[in-house]
Scaffold this active site. Structure first.
Site: not given
Ligand code: SPV
Ligand code: MG
Length: 431
Positions: A75, A89-91, A122, A204
């Site tokens: 503030y 203010h609310g407590d 409230t 992946d």
């Molecule tokens: C993911 O998170 O799947 C990515 C980023 O593609 S990396 O793993 O850094 O490529």
């Molecule tokens: Mg990726």
């Protein structure tokens, strides 16, 4: 007349606010602060109505003498200017995370003899319902989808956390910290291909199919309101990519990031240790353009990820590709690096920003993790993605627990570092 000040951080006036106003009137003229969008996003949630609408909302309450703009959840600015005799203010700010705000106000008022009035907070069924309704609205596809673009305008950097389940979504949604008088929270969520695959025990390599990836998004969306950036890997065949864009857009996802690789995709952090082929500029541009063409709203973003630094193709190649991808319609550029030193990322950003001041830049500082968000913002970065840290923190903790149970033939030894049963069952709110 004495001056009484209160600050509202809300989109809807409910019984709680009206109670504060009616109490405040007993002490003097009532001044109400309205938090700016920037302050509200950091402290609470994305506003469901505009700043101007919030000001009008409060001006219309009977008994409000003046509406003031409060730029920060602390503030200082407003109190030093207005010098109110009372802050009401609310407590609910007497304990927990809000206490630091009360302490700040107390310190400011003490300097000239001002006083705090705590009124009982409230929290009835009506207030609860209004709160739930605002959250539901923020979660709706048409509101959620556009939020990433809104945040890019409002935030120095959009802080994005990896999520791969309802639970990790809740962490991204709800974690708010106060540090040195500043509140902060994540702005957006990243559905990583690496972590979505890892959670399923799969590599992946674009093996987890889109139906399954969409299922993950759905799990996250069910329990959150923040915008989602989807890791679309290579985007697949252009003929398939256009359907992915349509589906994500309809679901309310804000952006897809596709990387300029082709063939069997491997995770970028392997670099050249594995065979990875970069797509041609022409072909990748065609894919971006095809995606942009089928898009139905202006909200959705297709972000082009450049793998030139990952694959040691050099800065010029990265910049050439950035130019071409923007020309093909990309709404943003992600530049990736697997170096520990952030120098090449910084160099790219500076060079790119010299010729393009507006196209958003996205970075994923997993390897170059020493650089701060502020330093990245200073060289023109708009979105920072913490792409895998939740998965990497959970996995060793779970593995250690499994090992210790096997070692001690009971669970007592691990219990001290676990979340309590009471906490785990109350973690998820019931409707
Ligand atoms: C993911 O998170 O799947 C990515 C980023 O593609 S990396 O793993 O850094 O490529
Ligand atoms: Mg990726």
């Amino acid at each position: 007349m004495k001056k009484v000040y209160t600050c509202f951080c809300t989109d809807v006036i409910h019984d709680g606010h009206l109670n504060i106003i009616s109490e405040a009137k007993k002490y003097g003229e009532v001044y109400v602060g309205v938090l700016t969008d920037e302050a509200m996003i950091r402290f609470n949630r994305f506003p469901a109505i505009s700043f101007e609408e919030r000001i009008a909302l409060i001006k219309n309450i009977e008994g409000v003498k003046e509406v003031l703009i409060q730029n920060d959840i602390m503030y200082d600015g407003v109190i030093n200017k207005l010098k109110p005799d009372y802050v009401i203010h609310g407590d609910n700010w007497l304990s927990g995370q809000l206490k630091v705000i009360r302490d700040n106000v107390e310190g400011l008022l003490k300097k000239y003899g001002g006083k705090i009035i705590d009124v009982p907070y409230t929290y009835n069924e009506r207030v609860k319902r209004i709160d739930a309704q605002i959250r539901e609205k923020l979660a709706m596809p048409e509101y959620r989808r556009k939020r990433l673009k809104q945040l890019i305008k409002l935030r120095p950097v959009v802080k994005t956390l990896e999520v791969h389940s309802g639970l990790t979504g809740l962490i991204a949604e709800k974690t708010v910290v106060e540090h040195n008088g500043e509140f902060d929270q994540f702005d957006a969520m990243w559905v990583s291909s690496l972590c979505d695959s890892t959670a399923k025990g799969k590599p992946d390599i674009e093996l987890v199919d889109m139906t399954s990836r969409f299922r993950t998004i759905d799990d996250v969306m069910e329990v959150t309101t923040k915008p989602i950036i989807f890791d679309g890997d290579t985007g697949g065949l252009t003929e398939h990519f256009v359907y992915t864009v349509r589906s994500l857009e309809r679901m309310g996802v804000s952006a897809i990031i596709i990387e300029d690789k082709t063939g069997l995709k491997k995770n970028s952090l392997f670099g050249n240790e594995v065979v990875q082929t970069q797509d041609t500029i022409e072909h990748f541009c065609e894919k971006i353009a095809a995606g942009k063409k089928v898009q139905l709203t202006d909200d959705f973003m297709i972000i082009a990820r450049i793998e030139s630094l990952i694959l040691d193709q050099g800065m010029d190649d990265a910049l050439n590709r950035a130019r071409a991808y923007v020309k093909a319609g990309a709404d943003g550029i992600m530049i990736h690096s697997r170096k520990k030193d952030p120098a090449e990322i910084v160099e790219f950003c500076k060079l790119f920003r010299k010729e393009d001041e507006i196209t958003p830049i996205v970075v994923v500082p997993s390897s170059f993790n020493s650089i701060t968000e502020g330093e990245l913002a200073a060289v023109g970065v708009n979105i920072v993605i913490y792409a895998n840290q939740l998965t990497r923190s959970a996995f060793p903790a779970m593995e250690q627990t499994a090992k210790d149970i096997l070692k001690y033939h009971r669970a007592q030894e691990v219990d001290a570092r676990l979340m309590s049963i009471k906490d785990i069952i109350s973690l998820i709110e019931e409707l």
